[in-house]
Design a protein around this motif. Sequence first.
Motif, mmCIF file in Angstrom:
data_model
loop_
_atom_site.group_PDB
_atom_site.id
_atom_site.type_symbol
_atom_site.label_atom_id
_atom_site.label_comp_id
_atom_site.label_asym_id
_atom_site.label_seq_id
_atom_site.Cartn_x
_atom_site.Cartn_y
_atom_site.Cartn_z
ATOM 1 N N LEU A 74 91.198 18.580 2.689
ATOM 2 C CA LEU A 74 91.415 18.482 1.253
ATOM 3 C C LEU A 74 92.906 18.534 0.941
ATOM 4 C CD1 LEU A 74 90.362 18.696 -1.769
ATOM 5 C CD2 LEU A 74 90.570 21.160 -1.439
ATOM 6 N N LEU A 75 93.609 19.486 1.534
ATOM 7 C CA LEU A 75 95.050 19.614 1.292
ATOM 8 C C LEU A 75 95.809 18.384 1.780
ATOM 9 C CD1 LEU A 75 95.570 23.347 2.287
ATOM 10 C CD2 LEU A 75 95.728 22.362 -0.015
ATOM 11 N N ARG A 76 95.473 17.943 2.965
ATOM 12 C CA ARG A 76 96.151 16.769 3.526
ATOM 13 C C ARG A 76 95.887 15.529 2.682
ATOM 14 N NH1 ARG A 76 93.754 14.151 8.577
ATOM 15 N NH2 ARG A 76 92.579 13.266 6.880
ATOM 16 N N ASP A 77 94.610 15.323 2.337
ATOM 17 C CA ASP A 77 94.257 14.155 1.525
ATOM 18 C C ASP A 77 94.881 14.251 0.144
ATOM 19 O OD1 ASP A 77 92.759 13.310 3.675
ATOM 20 O OD2 ASP A 77 90.814 13.755 2.755
ATOM 21 N N ARG A 118 95.102 24.709 -8.105
ATOM 22 C CA ARG A 118 95.621 25.827 -7.307
ATOM 23 C C ARG A 118 94.712 27.049 -7.431
ATOM 24 N NH1 ARG A 118 100.975 28.772 -8.935
ATOM 25 N NH2 ARG A 118 99.446 29.970 -10.052
ATOM 26 N N LYS A 119 94.296 27.354 -8.652
ATOM 27 C CA LYS A 119 93.406 28.500 -8.878
ATOM 28 C C LYS A 119 92.105 28.333 -8.090
ATOM 29 C CE LYS A 119 90.801 28.941 -12.476
ATOM 30 N NZ LYS A 119 90.350 28.846 -13.839
ATOM 31 N N ASN A 120 91.520 27.155 -8.138
ATOM 32 C CA ASN A 120 90.265 26.909 -7.422
ATOM 33 C C ASN A 120 90.450 26.940 -5.912
ATOM 34 O OD1 ASN A 120 88.733 26.732 -9.722
ATOM 35 N ND2 ASN A 120 88.905 24.518 -9.870
ATOM 36 N N LEU A 121 91.563 26.426 -5.433
ATOM 37 C CA LEU A 121 91.830 26.451 -3.995
ATOM 38 C C LEU A 121 91.890 27.895 -3.492
ATOM 39 C CD1 LEU A 121 92.646 25.078 -1.302
ATOM 40 C CD2 LEU A 121 95.026 25.312 -2.087
ATOM 41 N N TYR A 122 92.655 28.743 -4.168
ATOM 42 C CA TYR A 122 92.780 30.125 -3.729
ATOM 43 C C TYR A 122 91.477 30.890 -3.927
ATOM 44 C CZ TYR A 122 97.710 29.100 -3.136
ATOM 45 O OH TYR A 122 98.897 28.549 -2.721
ATOM 46 N N LYS A 123 90.721 30.525 -4.957
ATOM 47 C CA LYS A 123 89.399 31.138 -5.161
ATOM 48 C C LYS A 123 88.477 30.801 -3.986
ATOM 49 C CE LYS A 123 85.773 29.677 -7.792
ATOM 50 N NZ LYS A 123 85.214 29.012 -8.949
ATOM 51 N N LEU A 132 105.664 20.571 -10.854
ATOM 52 C CA LEU A 132 104.262 20.930 -10.707
ATOM 53 C C LEU A 132 103.866 20.955 -9.239
ATOM 54 C CD1 LEU A 132 102.640 18.874 -13.603
ATOM 55 C CD2 LEU A 132 103.609 21.185 -13.637
ATOM 56 N N VAL A 133 104.557 20.162 -8.426
ATOM 57 C CA VAL A 133 104.253 20.044 -6.999
ATOM 58 C C VAL A 133 105.557 20.100 -6.227
ATOM 59 C CG1 VAL A 133 103.281 18.551 -5.210
ATOM 60 C CG2 VAL A 133 102.224 18.602 -7.466
ATOM 61 N N SER A 134 105.539 20.807 -5.120
ATOM 62 C CA SER A 134 106.666 20.777 -4.183
ATOM 63 C C SER A 134 106.094 20.729 -2.769
ATOM 64 C CB SER A 134 107.592 21.980 -4.376
ATOM 65 O OG SER A 134 106.892 23.197 -4.269
ATOM 66 N N PHE A 135 106.921 20.271 -1.839
ATOM 67 C CA PHE A 135 106.423 20.106 -0.477
ATOM 68 C C PHE A 135 106.513 21.407 0.314
ATOM 69 C CE2 PHE A 135 106.335 18.226 3.852
ATOM 70 C CZ PHE A 135 105.135 17.568 3.735
ATOM 71 N N ARG A 136 107.688 22.005 0.357
ATOM 72 C CA ARG A 136 107.848 23.281 1.065
ATOM 73 C C ARG A 136 108.916 24.178 0.439
ATOM 74 N NH1 ARG A 136 104.776 23.318 5.650
ATOM 75 N NH2 ARG A 136 104.394 21.330 6.643
ATOM 76 N N SER A 137 109.459 23.774 -0.687
ATOM 77 C CA SER A 137 110.545 24.539 -1.297
ATOM 78 C C SER A 137 110.043 25.757 -2.069
ATOM 79 C CB SER A 137 111.340 23.645 -2.250
ATOM 80 O OG SER A 137 110.559 23.299 -3.380
ATOM 81 N N GLY A 138 108.770 25.784 -2.409
ATOM 82 C CA GLY A 138 108.211 26.886 -3.186
ATOM 83 C C GLY A 138 108.462 26.751 -4.681
ATOM 84 N N GLU A 139 109.086 25.657 -5.119
ATOM 85 C CA GLU A 139 109.426 25.482 -6.528
ATOM 86 C C GLU A 139 108.247 25.061 -7.393
ATOM 87 O OE1 GLU A 139 113.258 23.441 -7.400
ATOM 88 O OE2 GLU A 139 113.270 23.133 -5.220
ATOM 89 N N GLY A 140 107.278 24.396 -6.808
ATOM 90 C CA GLY A 140 106.194 23.823 -7.597
ATOM 91 C C GLY A 140 105.114 24.819 -7.973
ATOM 92 N N VAL A 141 104.399 24.515 -9.050
ATOM 93 C CA VAL A 141 103.215 25.295 -9.407
ATOM 94 C C VAL A 141 102.266 25.286 -8.208
ATOM 95 C CG1 VAL A 141 101.182 25.343 -10.914
ATOM 96 C CG2 VAL A 141 103.445 24.812 -11.875
ATOM 97 N N ASP A 166 102.570 24.445 -4.230
ATOM 98 C CA ASP A 166 103.470 24.154 -3.117
ATOM 99 C C ASP A 166 102.626 23.941 -1.868
ATOM 100 O OD1 ASP A 166 106.438 24.276 -2.095
ATOM 101 O OD2 ASP A 166 105.243 25.430 -0.661
ATOM 102 N N TYR A 167 102.767 22.772 -1.259
ATOM 103 C CA TYR A 167 101.970 22.404 -0.093
ATOM 104 C C TYR A 167 102.170 23.399 1.051
ATOM 105 C CZ TYR A 167 100.106 19.434 3.647
ATOM 106 O OH TYR A 167 99.392 18.938 4.707
ATOM 107 N N GLY A 168 103.395 23.786 1.306
ATOM 108 C CA GLY A 168 103.680 24.736 2.386
ATOM 109 C C GLY A 168 103.011 26.083 2.162
ATOM 110 N N LYS A 169 103.073 26.595 0.934
ATOM 111 C CA LYS A 169 102.418 27.883 0.627
ATOM 112 C C LYS A 169 100.904 27.770 0.767
ATOM 113 C CE LYS A 169 105.784 29.921 -2.520
ATOM 114 N NZ LYS A 169 106.044 30.361 -3.900
ATOM 115 N N ALA A 170 100.369 26.635 0.337
ATOM 116 C CA ALA A 170 98.916 26.445 0.458
ATOM 117 C C ALA A 170 98.503 26.461 1.926
ATOM 118 C CB ALA A 170 98.495 25.142 -0.207
ATOM 119 N N LEU A 171 99.301 25.842 2.789
ATOM 120 C CA LEU A 171 98.989 25.841 4.222
ATOM 121 C C LEU A 171 99.069 27.252 4.808
ATOM 122 C CD1 LEU A 171 100.685 22.609 5.608
ATOM 123 C CD2 LEU A 171 98.247 23.053 5.271
ATOM 124 N N ILE A 172 100.011 28.052 4.331
ATOM 125 C CA ILE A 172 100.120 29.439 4.798
ATOM 126 C C ILE A 172 98.855 30.214 4.429
ATOM 127 C CG2 ILE A 172 101.316 31.643 4.401
ATOM 128 C CD1 ILE A 172 103.937 29.934 4.230
#
Length: 194
Positions: free
Chosen positions: A21-24, A66-71, A164-173, A175-181
């Motif tokens: 899901l994250l990758r897609d 983001r809320k649903n992903l972490y839920k 709203l989105v960032s790759f790995r900088s942590g700036e976005g609402v 952040d792909y990198g944080k989601a992977l962590i």
Amino acid sequence: ERFTEPLEKRWLEIWKGIYFLLRDFIELMFIEGIAMYMENIQQYKFEPEIMKKNYEEALGVISNFRKNLYKILRLQNLQVKEERNLMRSRTSDEILNFRLIFEELTIEMEWMKNVSYTVGAHMVYLILYSHQNPLFIEEISKMNVPAFIDEYVKSCRHLGFAPLVSFRSGEGVFDYGKALIHWRRSFEFIKRAK
């Protein structure tokens, strides 16, 4: 480590499904964002009110994603722990309940894929708005996904919007990198709960 019990295998499937899901999501934001923008190009005028409205709509969508992903990740961890206890008693009603939760999560993840269309189109629009050049779409189409997201973050800074989105900088609402962590931590939880 191998999981031998059927419910544990299903949670491992969910965990893998979250990765896909994250990758897609990140890839579809780019591909479908361009397509959605081009398909609806008439509605994207270079006017501040339209940009603000578009930003706010995308903000609501990505915040909910983001809320649903972490839920889902939290619920998955809780359910894995509970299932381990259940597997000892194997009460059919309780196991059925967990299977229903599994199905709900699968449906929720399918819905979450659609978020990439709205957010991707917003990202393309914001980049073009920042450059004030509709022909910059050709440059965007030549970018790879990380470059596209970086260009979006730069454009947000330029216009005074929070990304709203960032790759790995942590700036976005989101952040792909944080989601992977968070995703990796979820797997560590699954392994520890055994």
